[in-house]
Design an enzyme around this catalytic site. Structure first.
Site, mmCIF file in Angstrom:
data_model
loop_
_atom_site.group_PDB
_atom_site.id
_atom_site.type_symbol
_atom_site.label_atom_id
_atom_site.label_comp_id
_atom_site.label_asym_id
_atom_site.label_seq_id
_atom_site.Cartn_x
_atom_site.Cartn_y
_atom_site.Cartn_z
ATOM 1 N N HIS A 296 34.797 54.579 119.825
ATOM 2 C CA HIS A 296 33.983 55.379 120.717
ATOM 3 C C HIS A 296 33.582 56.552 119.367
ATOM 4 C CE1 HIS A 296 31.283 57.476 123.665
ATOM 5 N NE2 HIS A 296 32.170 58.527 123.125
ATOM 6 N N ASP B 10 38.698 47.406 124.212
ATOM 7 C CA ASP B 10 38.136 47.708 122.811
ATOM 8 C C ASP B 10 36.641 47.760 122.821
ATOM 9 O OD1 ASP B 10 37.665 48.283 120.113
ATOM 10 O OD2 ASP B 10 38.019 46.219 119.478
ATOM 11 N N GLU C 43 38.434 56.432 121.950
ATOM 12 C CA GLU C 43 37.748 57.245 120.918
ATOM 13 C C GLU C 43 38.705 57.532 119.918
ATOM 14 O OE1 GLU C 43 36.188 60.937 122.771
ATOM 15 O OE2 GLU C 43 35.585 61.750 120.955
#
Ligand SMILES: [Zn+2]
Length: 546
Positions: free
Chosen positions: A474, A519, A528
């Site tokens: 992310h 993932d 993240e």
């Protein structure tokens, strides 16, 4: 078919080596790249545990020390490949250090250094001081914090602290070479890691007001959509000052002074001047000045319920840097407040000993490191040493409770669980430096194995490192830059039983802690990246490779 979980990067020849199987097999074999069998052994049954969701069988091949590239096979299953060599972690170390360069804000990333991940200058406009009628301020520079484009003072200070305490304790970190613009290295007089850290220190200096206090963060009012950083043109705001940011900056500038004075006394003196200015503000402002987001703003808050650990760290770091007794007295006072707070009923954040914590909020562990580096014989230094050893022993006991020898318990699998792990590995690394023990080293290695693929997700949580490394962080630039893979060296937040984002909630509720991971770019609560999830890995690797 059964699965074999193994560190996908590799092993140092002299260290403990193992894979974990989720099936029973009479025998396992190590095969080389020509498929010759070079080692055989019998897996031992561990059984089930509360974190992995597997009935584990451990294949220990520690006695196999041949250099090369291998796989482990058992019945019809085979592992990913892994290396055994003294250089097994060279690429990893390079990538996790270089990672900060790719997160630079302000400067364009030159194709010469950034390859396909180059971008134009970003966030160069002056920032508006939120809620105040004063001129806009230049705060250009530093590193983007995480998947977003915000820059946060406490988070930045903590990432720098992981790296600079790493340098203080393990000088081999100064020899790590990675490609960054030469002029930033003062044309070769500054080691790469210190040149990169200076980028963030220069930015943090800009976050300090004339009166010594420090703005908590600079961000747009709301998070940018998924666009490249140079396309994020919304107004930048400096949000209010906090005693948290001011104390962390006093601490980290004092620490940086001790590192940079060997290279550039003018710069070091400036750091000390700024540290003292921040500390002066703290002394004139005894009450905690905490931080809350402005109404309607959704960028990172980094809230903390008290500032005792921050003030403790600042006092310890200045005591170490100046030798002045008054800072020690201040540290003693803050220690009392921290102990009283930590023992109060309503609190329970960090699972371990608060004097060993290296988090973005609980920072007393850094203060303990400053005391240890100072090396005086006094009550606080004794407390620091005792805390690291006791905490490391607790972690070694945790590691006996699962088949992966991971030093984590179920409740450690929170948002950013890989940072919980890396904080623990830092504690073990410090303990091993104070008092070398095989069990400390083995628990560090097992933690590293977990991060690099020996986990029930069968995935390496560092991009570009391992055959099955995760690929969809992310992270805004990665999501939109038209390059297939993210740049290497990014540590994922990792499994999180909280499952706080929509995509994460598609996982079965009964998933084992180690399997609470996807993932996927949308999984901000699982996948993240942040600067302070990378930096503790640098510290741990420096300690391991010293
Ligand atoms: Zn930027």
């Amino acid at each position: 078919m059964g699965k074999i979980f193994v560190n996908q990067v590799g092993f140092l020849p002299s260290c403990k080596k193992k894979a974990v199987l989720n099936f029973n097999s009479k025998e396992f074999k190590i095969i080389d790249s020509k498929e010759n069998v070079v080692f055989t052994g019998q897996p031992s049954h561990f059984g089930t545990d509360e974190i992995s969701g597997e009935d584990s069988f451990v294949a220990d091949f520690s006695s196999f020390t041949q250099n090369g590239k291998f796989k482990l096979v058992a019945d019809d299953s085979e592992s990913t490949s892994f290396e055994i060599t003294d250089n097994a972690y060279d690429k990893l170390m390079h990538d996790i250090c270089k990672c900060f360069y790719y997160l630079r804000c302000g400067d364009a990333l030159d194709e010469k250094y950034a390859g396909p991940y180059y971008h134009k200058p970003c966030h160069t406009e002056k920032a508006t001081v939120y809620g105040e009628d004063v001129p806009a301020v230049d705060v250009c520079g530093g590193w983007h914090d995480a998947g977003d484009y915000g820059r946060y003072s406490t988070a930045g200070a903590v990432a720098v602290a992981h790296l600079l305490y790493g340098v203080r304790l393990y000088e081999n970190l100064l020899n790590v070479k990675f490609e960054i613009p030469e002029e930033k290295c003062d044309n070769g007089t500054l080691p790469n890691i210190l040149a990169e850290v200076k980028v963030e220190l220069d930015f943090l200096m800009k976050m300090q007001r004339e009166d010594g206090s420090v703005w908590h963060k600079v961000t747009t009012f709301s998070h940018a959509p998924f666009i490249m950083p140079e396309e994020d043109k919304n107004e930048l705001f400096l949000f209010s000052v906090s005693s948290l940011a001011t104390a962390d900056i006093a601490a980290v500038f004092a620490l940086a002074y001790t590192v940079y004075r060997k290279y550039d006394t003018t710069y070091a003196d400036l750091l000390m001047e700024r540290a003292l200015k921040a500390y002066g503000w703290l002394q004139a402002n005894h009450n905690p000045l905490l931080f809350k987001n402005a109404e309607g703003s959704n960028t990172g808050e980094y809230p903390e319920p008290e500032d005792y650990s921050n003030r403790f760290w600042a006092a310890c770091a200045l005591f170490e840097a100046t030798g002045e007794k008054k800072y020690y007295e201040d540290a003693l006072q803050q220690k009392e407040k921290l102990v009283a707070y930590d023992e109060s009923e309503e609190v329970k954040g960090y699972q371990g000993n608060v004097f060993t914590c290296f988090g973005w909020a609980d920072v007393a562990g850094f203060g303990s490191l400053s005391l240890i580096l100072k090396g005086d014989n006094n009550a606080l230094t004794e407390l620091a040493i005792k805390s690291f050893i006791e905490e490391a022993n607790r972690l070694c006991v945790n590691a006996t409770e699962n088949g992966f020898n991971l030093c984590m318990k179920k409740e450690d699998f929170i948002w950013g669980s890989n940072m919980e792990l890396l904080k623990y590995l830092m504690v073990l690394t410090v303990a091993n430096t104070l008092e070398s023990k095989d069990k400390f080293v083995n628990t560090i290695i097992a933690g590293l194995d977990y991060l690099l693929g020996c986990n029930s997700m069968d995935i390496s949580y560092v991009t570009g490192n391992g055959e099955k490394a995760y690929k969809n962080p992310h992270l805004r630039p990665t999501a939109v830059d038209d390059v297939d893979e993210p740049w290497p060296g990014l540590v994922s937040g990792g499994p999180n039983i909280g499952l706080q984002d929509e995509k994460a909630q598609t996982l079965p509720k009964e998933s084992a802690p180690m399997k609470c991971y996807i993932d996927h770019v949308d999984c901000y609560s699982l996948n993240e990246i942040t600067i302070y999830w990378n930096s503790p890995l640098v510290f741990v690797m420096a300690g391991l490779l010293k």
